[in-house]
Design a protein around this motif. Structure first.
Motif, PDB file in Angstrom:
ATOM      1  N   VAL A 108      10.412  -3.097   6.171  1.00 56.63           N
ATOM      2  CA  VAL A 108       9.068  -2.592   6.428  1.00 56.63           C
ATOM      3  C   VAL A 108       8.034  -3.484   5.745  1.00 56.63           C
ATOM      4  N   ALA A 109       6.935  -3.751   6.436  1.00 54.04           N
ATOM      5  CA  ALA A 109       5.844  -4.546   5.887  1.00 54.04           C
ATOM      6  C   ALA A 109       4.537  -3.767   5.990  1.00 54.04           C
ATOM      7  N   MET A 110       3.553  -4.202   5.215  1.00 50.69           N
ATOM      8  CA  MET A 110       2.240  -3.554   5.211  1.00 50.69           C
ATOM      9  C   MET A 110       1.363  -4.183   6.290  1.00 50.69           C
ATOM     10  N   ASP A 111       0.627  -3.353   6.999  1.00 48.02           N
ATOM     11  CA  ASP A 111      -0.322  -3.845   7.997  1.00 48.02           C
ATOM     12  C   ASP A 111      -1.516  -2.893   8.013  1.00 48.02           C
ATOM     13  N   GLY A 112      -2.606  -3.316   7.382  1.00 46.10           N
ATOM     14  CA  GLY A 112      -3.778  -2.441   7.280  1.00 46.10           C
ATOM     15  C   GLY A 112      -3.489  -1.265   6.372  1.00 46.10           C
ATOM     16  N   VAL A 113      -3.682  -0.049   6.890  1.00 43.02           N
ATOM     17  CA  VAL A 113      -3.415   1.150   6.089  1.00 43.02           C
ATOM     18  C   VAL A 113      -2.056   1.748   6.438  1.00 43.02           C
ATOM     19  N   ASP A 114      -1.311   1.065   7.285  1.00 38.68           N
ATOM     20  CA  ASP A 114      -0.008   1.555   7.724  1.00 38.68           C
ATOM     21  C   ASP A 114       1.100   0.636   7.249  1.00 38.68           C
ATOM     22  N   VAL A 115       2.317   1.162   7.311  1.00 39.47           N
ATOM     23  CA  VAL A 115       3.487   0.304   7.225  1.00 39.47           C
ATOM     24  C   VAL A 115       4.022   0.141   8.640  1.00 39.47           C
ATOM     25  N   ALA A 150       2.148  -0.489  -4.412  1.00 38.56           N
ATOM     26  CA  ALA A 150       2.259  -0.673  -5.861  1.00 38.56           C
ATOM     27  C   ALA A 150       2.114  -2.131  -6.275  1.00 38.56           C
ATOM     28  N   ASP A 151       2.354  -3.061  -5.351  1.00 39.11           N
ATOM     29  CA  ASP A 151       2.256  -4.480  -5.679  1.00 39.11           C
ATOM     30  C   ASP A 151       0.871  -5.055  -5.382  1.00 39.11           C
ATOM     31  N   MET A 152      -0.010  -4.256  -4.814  1.00 43.15           N
ATOM     32  CA  MET A 152      -1.340  -4.755  -4.474  1.00 43.15           C
ATOM     33  C   MET A 152      -2.173  -5.035  -5.718  1.00 43.15           C
ATOM     34  N   THR A 153      -3.091  -5.988  -5.588  1.00 48.82           N
ATOM     35  CA  THR A 153      -4.062  -6.204  -6.648  1.00 48.82           C
ATOM     36  C   THR A 153      -5.003  -5.002  -6.707  1.00 48.82           C
ATOM     37  N   GLU A 154      -5.717  -4.881  -7.787  1.00 44.41           N
ATOM     38  CA  GLU A 154      -6.628  -3.754  -7.939  1.00 44.41           C
ATOM     39  C   GLU A 154      -7.678  -3.720  -6.830  1.00 44.41           C
ATOM     40  N   SER A 155      -8.211  -4.889  -6.476  1.00 40.62           N
ATOM     41  CA  SER A 155      -9.242  -4.930  -5.438  1.00 40.62           C
ATOM     42  C   SER A 155      -8.654  -4.585  -4.066  1.00 40.62           C
ATOM     43  N   SER A 156      -7.436  -5.066  -3.780  1.00 38.89           N
ATOM     44  CA  SER A 156      -6.803  -4.756  -2.500  1.00 38.89           C
ATOM     45  C   SER A 156      -6.474  -3.277  -2.396  1.00 38.89           C
ATOM     46  N   LEU A 157      -6.040  -2.686  -3.499  1.00 37.34           N
ATOM     47  CA  LEU A 157      -5.724  -1.259  -3.490  1.00 37.34           C
ATOM     48  C   LEU A 157      -6.993  -0.431  -3.322  1.00 37.34           C
ATOM     49  N   ASP A 158      -8.071  -0.845  -3.969  1.00 44.21           N
ATOM     50  CA  ASP A 158      -9.347  -0.142  -3.800  1.00 44.21           C
ATOM     51  C   ASP A 158      -9.794  -0.187  -2.341  1.00 44.21           C
ATOM     52  N   ASP A 159      -9.622  -1.354  -1.712  1.00 40.85           N
ATOM     53  CA  ASP A 159      -9.993  -1.490  -0.305  1.00 40.85           C
ATOM     54  C   ASP A 159      -9.137  -0.579   0.562  1.00 40.85           C
ATOM     55  N   TYR A 160      -7.830  -0.523   0.266  1.00 37.75           N
ATOM     56  CA  TYR A 160      -6.948   0.375   1.012  1.00 37.75           C
ATOM     57  C   TYR A 160      -7.393   1.826   0.872  1.00 37.75           C
TER      58      TYR A 160
END
Length: 268
Positions: A108-115, A150-160
């Motif tokens: 499974v991979a990440m794509d936008g707000v979905d896997v 869990a592996d996202m940077t803080e800015s990427s997680l905030d965007d998500y």
């Protein structure tokens, strides 16, 4: 046909490879011309020419009268790794894992707000959700989504979190920023995740990260089972170690390193 093969065979490349692999076989970080000649069975002048050629190309360094390989030698391995797709590497590992677990496994991979499911090895289990390659699921409700988030940077997680709809899919779904970020902290600490009916009533799943040579989580390896088939603790005790081992095996093949948790028995 044999004569053609012999005519096309380049002996100088064979000799060069024997010198390179001699470092692995002898477990010596440095070798002199004489030592390499003994290890390979080649003449000392031949070994000398190979060492000096590799040195000129940057693959060998001289330390006094002895020679050793440089980190540039890793480029040869990375050239092979980069020629393989993640699916090429993962598929045989997933097939073996599926046979051991008796449950379908997914990459499974990440794509936008979905896997999104990029590979799946099936077993004949029926779920109300059809999970085929290309299937998209909300990341906040899945074990694989938690591993990837869990592996996202803080800015990427905030965007998500700004874009994601943390809607309740069951009574167990994490639906607030605080609850999700708390779970992600746990996932980072232990290196895997399991969800119990957060996506679908009657289904449990677990996921472990797959890392590339740079240490980035590029995918998650997951499996799911019915609540009537497996108790959660059985999933953690009997199935999770194999899942983590398979994910680590794929990570190693990608040039990365796997995660070895201190314990797999506690779920929170």
């Amino acid at each position: 046909m044999v004569e053609d093969a012999e005519r096309d065979f380049i002996q100088s490349i064979e000799r060069c490879m024997s010198v390179i692999t001699a470092f692995r076989e002898s477990k010596r970080p440095l070798m002199s011309f004489s030592e390499a000649a003994v290890e390979t069975g080649l003449s000392k002048p031949t070994v000398r020419r190979i060492f000096l050629t590799l040195q000129r190309l940057g693959y060998v360094i001289s330390v006094g009268s002895r020679f050793g390989l440089t980190p540039k030698m890793l480029d040869l391995g990375y050239a092979y790794l980069s020629s393989l797709s993640l699916n090429d590497i993962a598929t045989p590992v997933m097939e073996s894992l599926t046979d051991r677990l008796g449950e379908s496994t997914a990459l499974v991979a990440m794509d936008g707000v979905d896997v999104v499911y990029i590979n799946r090895v099936h077993r004949h289990r029926i779920s109300s959700i059809t999970l085929a390659v290309g299937t998209r699921l909300p990341a906040h409700a899945t074990s694989s989504g938690h591993v990837l988030l869990a592996d996202m940077t803080e800015s990427s997680l905030d965007d998500y979190l700004r874009r994601a709809d943390l809607r309740p899919l069951t009574a167990h779904t994490l639906t607030t920023r605080a609850a999700l970020t708390e779970r992600l902290d746990v996932v980072r600490a232990r290196g895997w995740d399991a969800v119990d009916q957060e996506l679908e009533i009657g289904r449990r799943s677990a996921a472990a990260p797959i890392c590339d040579a740079c240490g980035r989580v590029v995918a998650a390896l997951s499996f799911s089972c019915g609540t009537a088939e497996r108790q959660l603790q059985q999933l953690l005790d009997d199935f999770l170690p194999d899942l983590i081992g398979a994910a680590n095996q794929i990570s190693t093949a990608l040039g990365g390193s796997g995660y070895a948790p201190a314990s797999s028995g506690n779920y929170s």
